[in-house]
Design a protein around this motif. Structure first.
Motif, mmCIF file in Angstrom:
data_model
loop_
_atom_site.group_PDB
_atom_site.id
_atom_site.type_symbol
_atom_site.label_atom_id
_atom_site.label_comp_id
_atom_site.label_asym_id
_atom_site.label_seq_id
_atom_site.Cartn_x
_atom_site.Cartn_y
_atom_site.Cartn_z
ATOM 1 N N LYS A 94 1.458 11.086 -23.977
ATOM 2 C CA LYS A 94 1.775 9.828 -23.298
ATOM 3 C C LYS A 94 3.273 9.777 -23.012
ATOM 4 N N GLN B 36 1.634 16.638 -19.283
ATOM 5 C CA GLN B 36 2.732 15.692 -19.422
ATOM 6 C C GLN B 36 3.933 16.112 -18.582
ATOM 7 N N LEU C 141 -0.732 9.296 -19.011
ATOM 8 C CA LEU C 141 -1.579 9.628 -20.159
ATOM 9 C C LEU C 141 -2.389 10.878 -19.853
#
Length: 415
Positions: free
Chosen positions: A91, A305, A381
């Motif tokens: 995240k 990410q 996310l």
């Protein structure tokens, strides 16, 4: 004397017949080996405590969410007879949580750890496409250039093919099929291919299924040809490109082509009616870019990410390739909402029809392994999960990660 001669001839004929029958039986067995061995070697899956394992430190503000995620994961282990499972959640550019549970080797009771590598099947396509996007971003790979200009050893077809079409399954390249090989189907391949060129040779003589761009047909071999285009554009091997353009820069220490590393590898299993056996042994080198990588959820979350945080490729490149489904020449979006190595669309599964969430994802089913990787771009996310058993699909994994994502996004809503 004549009787003795006839007797000797009879024995020779009998031995010849028996030899031919044995050879034929062996030929048939090798041809259909996966079928013949399926019903043998099963053992009872004992009541080992597969809920224990390794887990990262949980951030204080995620304590409740991860507690619920662990509960859901433990239930999934029991319900689906996972020998081992590994999961990671990222995240806002960070790895929030990772956990490994169960046994990477049941017989020797070796527990799965966070760096245990699993077969990820077609999630390999996301790895390959992300590497290709980096090459595109750097101006090395023209994804709209004809393949004939990049892969001279691939026979020219009736129509030109591009990397964009290959990585969106609109090029007309066939998928796995039966073959004049042992075993009889390419999915169960046992032949080792040392080079991408050798792998391309498996399907290079097959005609196109349709004019590129006009239809959609899922093809792992299309990604193999795309990896050949990457080699042709860069002058470097596909293995080297993945290492230098993706895994090393992003710290993905456990993502490699299967066969390059045998350390801490989860034994692939087949599970049936509470029993287990080692999966049929295969060599995935015939489909590396489309289904031949091993990895960990932690590595896959590091990759996603970096994508979401604008740190890997330019946002315009990312949005165009990963988040926009490829349209056919008719102007319609292809039937799987497939973009460039990722399926991308609005989803009501996270919440309901009243609240649809943008998701970009890929699942993978391999011999003895199943994986699922998903990004929620609007919430920065991503979640990845792997298991060392073959399943019919990724539905159970999809439901599990959607339930976890629901809780994380609700946390965002509450501030």
């Amino acid at each position: 004397m004549k009787n003795t001669t006839n007797h000797g001839r009879g024995i020779k004929i009998l031995l010849t017949i028996l030899s031919a029958m044995v050879s034929l039986a062996y030929f048939v067995f090798k041809l259909f080996e996966p079928v013949f061995v399926w019903n043998s070697g099963w053992q009872t899956l004992s009541n080992l405590d597969r809920s224990t394992g390794e887990q990262t430190v949980i951030p204080e503000d995620y304590t409740a969410i991860i507690a619920m995620a662990n509960e859901k994961l433990d239930q999934a282990i029991t319900a689906n007879n996972f020998p081992a499972v590994s999961i990671a959640l990222g995240k806002d550019g960070e790895l929030v949580w990772a956990r490994a549970a169960g046994y990477r080797d049941i017989d020797n009771k070796v527990p799965a750890m966070l760096d245990t590598k699993f077969r990820i099947g077609s999630v390999s396509k996301a790895v390959s496409a992300t590497t290709a996007a980096k090459l595109y971003d750097e101006g090395v790979l023209d994804i709209d250039a004809p393949i004939k200009d990049l892969v001279p050893y691939y026979p020219q077809k009736d129509f030109d093919i591009t990397t964009r079409q290959l990585m969106s399954h609109t090029a007309g390249i066939r998928h796995y099929g039966p073959c004049l090989c042992f075993p009889f189907d390419e999915y169960s391949n046992k032949k080792h291919h040392k080079t991408v060129e050798s792998s391309v040779g498996v399907f290079s003589k097959s005609p196109l299924l349709f004019e590129p761009g006009t239809e959609f047909s899922y093809s792992s071999y299309g990604f193999v040809l795309a990896s050949a285009a990457m080699e042709g554009a860069s002058g470097q091997s596909f293995d080297h490109l993945v290492e230098t353009k993706l895994t090393m820069p992003l710290g993905m220490k456990n993502t490699v082509r299967e066969g390059l590393s045998s350390q801490d590898f989860a034994v692939p299993y087949a599970i049936k009616d509470g029993q287990y056996k080692k999966a049929f042994p295969v060599d995935n080198s015939n489909k590396t870019a489309g289904g031949g990588f091993v990895s960990t959820p932690t590595d896959l979350v590091l990759m996603t990410q970096a994508i979401l945080s604008n740190d890997y490729v330019h946002p315009a490149t990312r949005d165009m390739l990963f988040f926009k489904p490829q349209k056919l020449e008719s102007g319609e979006v292809n039937e799987q909402s497939y973009a460039f190595g990722w399926r991308s669309h609005l989803s009501s599964e996270t919440f309901s029809e009243d609240r649809k969430v943008m998701i970009s994802h890929h699942g993978g089913v391999a011999m003895g392994g199943t994986a699922f990787l998903i990004m929620y771009p609007e919430h920065n996310l991503s979640i990845a999960i792997t298991v060392n058993r073959q399943m019919e699909g990724v539905g159970e994994l999809f439901e599990l990660v959607q339930a976890i994502a629901h809780d994380v996004i609700r946390k965002d809503d509450l501030g």
